[in-house]
Design an enzyme around this catalytic site. Structure first.
Site: not given
Ligand code: EPZ
Length: 421
Positions: A22-23, A93, A117, A122, A126, A308, A400
């Protein structure tokens, strides 16, 4: 509203085909905004989130449909609309992944702030700061981020956040860089296999990306990209979920398509717990000794233990012979499953971003509520082994991110049904 009803106690035995990731599929679908001509994607999983992304792309002028064999054909036929609205972004998201491509190809992107969420707030700072580094202007209008740029100039961008790298921010910055002028260096890029798959797709379209899968990614901008044919990698989180399903039911599964090299941190912990995981001819084979050892798990960005799979591991460790500790370093609030697992008899104590799990002899079936995609999977896994019947409400969370999970589980011996309230 649909729910799953599970009668616990069956050992899982047999073969489960792993679906496409999915990702990886979601950002790669968004990347089609960047390319001229048709793209054909193979192994795109049939998920609610994928259908949601098709709806969003349709509104952004990108047509997509599946052929008889299931391959997805995508093509841009209108570049007018650049607005990803709240009603779609708030449900998924990953919609944020259209931001980079829209800005790079159409020089304008208006994307709703995703909002919080079940797994935490979220933020997208960055993403926005990274895109502004190319020379884009950004402003906040009615909860939307509006980005505009006359042109994008390659630059050095540091993407490290308070919780490590960001997966979709890396995707967005990479997708903007491929059509920027000159070289972009992304420092502290996410190393997830899904990011690597996106980079490989973009290179197949004519981009010039190196270093994907490492914290330093370099992109030499090009003037245009052409549609390509690409096969989405298999889903490592679905694979990990079924590894744990075999372990928790003391079962024995073959997982064709599963790639052990994408799950080294998970396989390491499972082997410590007493689960036998081996590379099979076409994927992974897993079985477990009856006794489960307690372990410590800390979630981290790839190649660390994936957030995850944190909830699923907690369900498994609820039955270990001793006390385990899970610390969540990526989404420190990602613990809505703790209350629900406790309703099934798990002995859990949350201390901030850490949960202490006191192993117990058995779990007991109960009506429980799914809260996010992976927490739902954890509750289903607990139901597979709990005494009696478990009902996991709000099945839509599972749909999902898991393709026909009840069919895949029933085919290897689980007693699980999808029913309507
Ligand atoms: C991706 O989400 C995945 N989703 C998530 O999978 C997964 O849990 C996550 O990466 C971590 O591996 C998709 O790829 C569609 P991040 P993402 O930005 O990109 C913080 C699932 O169940 N952060 O890597 O949104 C954030 O709050 C989903 O399939 C900032 O601070 O996650 C988190 O604490 C859930 N500022 C950390 O970084 C930003 O601008 C990692 O988030 C962006 C993120």
């Amino acid at each position: 509203m649909e729910f799953f009803e599970i009668a616990g106690g069956n050992r899982l035995k047999g073969t489960v085909e792993i679906s496409g990731a999915k990702n990886a599929a979601l950002p790669i679908m968004a990347a089609c905004i960047l390319v001229d001509g048709e793209t054909v994607l193979h192994n795109v999983p049939d998920l609610a989130d994928v259908r949601q992304m098709q709806v969003l792309l349709q509104r952004l002028g990108v047509k997509s449909e599946r052929d008889a064999g299931g391959a997805m054909h995508l093509r841009v036929d209108d570049e007018m609309n650049c607005h990803a609205e709240y009603e779609i972004v708030s449900k998924m998201r990953a919609s944020v992944c259209v931001m980079g491509p829209l800005l790079a190809k159409r020089r304008r992107a208006q994307v709703s702030m995703p909002g919080g969420c079940a797994i935490g707030d979220r933020p997208i700072n960055l993403h926005v700061d990274g895109l502004r580094a190319f020379g884009a202007d950004a402003e906040l209008i009615n909860g939307d981020v509006l980005l505009r740029a006359k042109k994008l100039k390659g630059t050095d961008i540091f993407l490290g956040g308070p919780f490590g790298s960001s997966v979709t921010a890396t995707a967005n910055i990479m997708m903007a860089a491929v059509l920027a002028e000159g070289r972009t260096l992304i420092e502290s890029a996410a190393c997830e296999p899904e990011v690597t798959d996106l980079a490989n797709f973009l290179n197949a379209c004519g981009a010039r990306i190196t270093g994907q899968g490492t914290p330093q990614v370099i992109v030499e901008g090009v003037t245009s990209l052409k549609g390509a044919e690409h096969r989405i990698i298999s889903d490592r989180i679905e694979t990990g979920t079924f590894l744990i399903a075999a372990a928790i039911t003391n079962g024995d599964l073959d997982l064709p398509g599963g790639r052990i090299e994408h799950l080294r941190a998970v396989v390491d912990r499972l082997r410590q717990i007493g689960v036998i995981v081996e590379r099979g001819e076409k994927g992974i084979s897993v079985s477990s000794a009856r006794r489960l050892e307690p372990v410590e798990i800390t979630t981290q960005p790839y190649p660390g233990f994936p957030t995850d799979l944190q909830a699923q591991a907690m369900a498994l460790l609820s039955l270990a012979d001793g006390n385990s500790i899970i610390t969540e370093k990526v989404f420190p609030d990602r613990f809505l499953h703790v209350g629900e697992l406790s309703r099934m008899g798990a002995l859990l104590r949350k201390e901030g971003p850490t949960v202490i799990i006191q192993g117990t002899k058995k779990l007991v079936g109960a009506p429980v509520m799914a809260s996010d995609l992976r927490a739902s999977a954890a509750l289903i896994l607990a139901g597979l082994v709990a005494k009696g019947t478990t009902r996991v409400h709000r099945a839509y969370h599972i749909d999902r991110g898991y393709e026909r999970i009840e069919a895949k589980l029933a085919a290897v011996g689980a007693s699980i049904r999808r029913l309507s309230e």
